[in-house]
Design a protein around this motif. Structure first.
Motif, PDB file in Angstrom:
ATOM      1  N   ARG A 154       0.821  -1.206   0.000  1.00 22.18           N
ATOM      2  CA  ARG A 154       0.000   0.000   0.000  1.00 22.18           C
ATOM      3  C   ARG A 154       0.856   1.258   0.000  1.00 22.18           C
ATOM      4  O   ARG A 154       0.424   2.310  -0.472  1.00 22.18           O
TER       5      ARG A 154
ATOM      6  N   ARG B 212      -5.806   0.992  -9.214  1.00 21.84           N
ATOM      7  CA  ARG B 212      -4.979   1.143  -8.010  1.00 21.84           C
ATOM      8  C   ARG B 212      -5.574   2.176  -7.057  1.00 21.84           C
ATOM      9  O   ARG B 212      -5.642   1.957  -5.848  1.00 21.84           O
ATOM     10  N   LYS B 213      -6.025   3.290  -7.605  1.00 22.02           N
ATOM     11  CA  LYS B 213      -6.609   4.337  -6.771  1.00 22.02           C
ATOM     12  C   LYS B 213      -7.800   3.812  -5.986  1.00 22.02           C
ATOM     13  O   LYS B 213      -7.906   3.995  -4.764  1.00 22.02           O
TER      14      LYS B 213
ATOM     15  N   LEU C 238      -6.915   1.230  -3.213  1.00 22.92           N
ATOM     16  CA  LEU C 238      -6.398   1.853  -1.998  1.00 22.92           C
ATOM     17  C   LEU C 238      -7.515   2.496  -1.188  1.00 22.92           C
ATOM     18  O   LEU C 238      -7.438   2.576   0.042  1.00 22.92           O
ATOM     19  N   GLU C 239      -8.541   2.956  -1.868  1.00 22.45           N
ATOM     20  CA  GLU C 239      -9.672   3.584  -1.182  1.00 22.45           C
ATOM     21  C   GLU C 239     -10.629   2.551  -0.601  1.00 22.45           C
ATOM     22  O   GLU C 239     -11.552   2.895   0.145  1.00 22.45           O
TER      23      GLU C 239
END
Length: 362
Positions: free
Chosen positions: A86, A130-131, A134-135
């Motif tokens: 992360r 990916r964004k 991560l959220e």
């Protein structure tokens, strides 16, 4: 004579682009990039850089279809991206994911335009996946009915973007598709010159773009706009910064000795979209005030807005996180990189500069 960093050394001939810093010109395949950004789509200009001419209706339909069908990530690729730490920044994730792409297709030398299209198509999807991972929210699958830039914004948020935001970002991405023999493009051509595959060459370019001296995000301009926040504060804030001797971020350029043509084109597009976004309108007002004050504080320097100034305004308007600025830049520049990789392969000579030994001999 040694030229440190190879500055001023002509290492190859190209038909892809030309920069005239004195005249403030950026040319793509013979066309003024400002004009292209005003009337063409991302897909049309990408076709121009890859093929050497603007597409006709059928050629454009074909490219649109190729980009759309190559947007999807394999389950294996999603797993790779998900398992990365992360703490890994997005550019490092992008570099790793693109490197892994070599395992999912035939990427032998010489490179092909089909390979260039595939890499261009998947980079926005990698960034968005990916964004959202991560959220901790569900990923958004690409939509085949949306254009390349519009689909990128859609995958980031899950919502079809406002017209003004999509068109402003598209103009920015057109104007950053290509910019001569910069560090990342040179890196791509050096790797391609060894007859390595296109994935390796693009991976080299991404690693080079990651460096803050090349692909650094326009965060300083964001801070300036945040400090100003309203046009009524602009003169006071800018005057105070110049009085303290601070550099005004987003003004001046190492190559362009007059107006940066990319900034001019972005301003033109934002004017066309006038009144549709407060941050874009603020940027235009700040520019006018800043240039007037710069002439007073630094007479004769001819300091005008550079592409980072309006890029920052666009990123601010579409609420793009700072850590996605350079990846978004990469999503456009991959077209220029792959055009250069293809050109290198057409008449290849391996790059092999020499160095001068300055150590001791015992």
């Amino acid at each position: 004579m040694m030229h440190k960093g190879l500055k001023g050394v002509v290492a190859t001939e190209t038909r892809i682009s030309h920069i005239d810093g004195e005249k403030g010109q950026l040319i793509y395949r013979g066309y003024d990039a400002k004009v292209l950004a005003g009337k063409c789509t991302f897909e049309e200009v990408a076709y121009l850089l890859w093929y050497g001419h603007l597409p006709d209706k059928d050629e454009l339909l074909w490219l649109n279809e190729e980009l759309r069908k190559n947007r999807f990530l394999s389950e294996e690729m999603k797993t790779i991206i998900t398992l990365l730490p992360r703490s890994m920044d997005v550019m490092s994730v992008l570099r790793t994911a693109i490197s892994a792409e070599s395992g999912y297709g035939e990427y032998h030398f010489p490179p092909t335009i089909s390979q260039a299209i595939k890499l261009t198509a998947i980079i926005p999807t990698i960034i968005a996946f990916r964004k959202r991972a991560l959220e901790g929210v569900e990923d958004v699958s690409p939509r085949s009915d949306l254009a390349h830039v519009e689909n990128y914004l859609y995958m980031l948020t899950g919502e079809v973007p406002q017209y003004a935001h999509a068109k402003a970002l598209e103009s920015y991405m057109i104007l950053t598709l290509e910019h001569g023999m910069n560090a990342s493009t040179f890196s791509a051509r050096v790797t391609a010159s060894t007859e390595s595959d296109i994935v390796s060459a693009v991976t080299s370019a991404i690693g080079t773009m990651k460096g803050p001296l090349h692909g650094g995000a326009p965060s300083g301009v964001i801070e300036l706009l945040d400090d100003i926040s309203s046009a009524k504060n602009a003169e006071k804030v800018i005057r105070e910064k110049l009085t303290r001797g601070e550099k005004l971020m987003g003004f001046g350029h190492r190559v362009y000795k007059t107006h940066d043509p990319r900034a001019v084109a972005l301003k033109t597009k934002i004017k066309e979209l006038g009144g549709q976004d407060d941050w874009l309108d603020l940027a235009m007002e700040v520019e006018n005030i800043a240039i007037t004050l710069l002439e007073k504080f630094k007479p004769g320097r001819a300091l005008y807005t550079n592409v980072e100034f309006y890029a920052a305004a666009i990123m601010k308007a579409i609420d793009l996180e700072p850590e996605l600025f350079t990846p978004t830049f990469t999503a456009s520049r991959v077209v220029g990189w792959t055009a250069h990789i293809l050109e290198q392969a057409e008449d290849n000579t391996i790059y092999r500069p020499e160095s001068r030994y300055v150590g001791e001999i015992f």
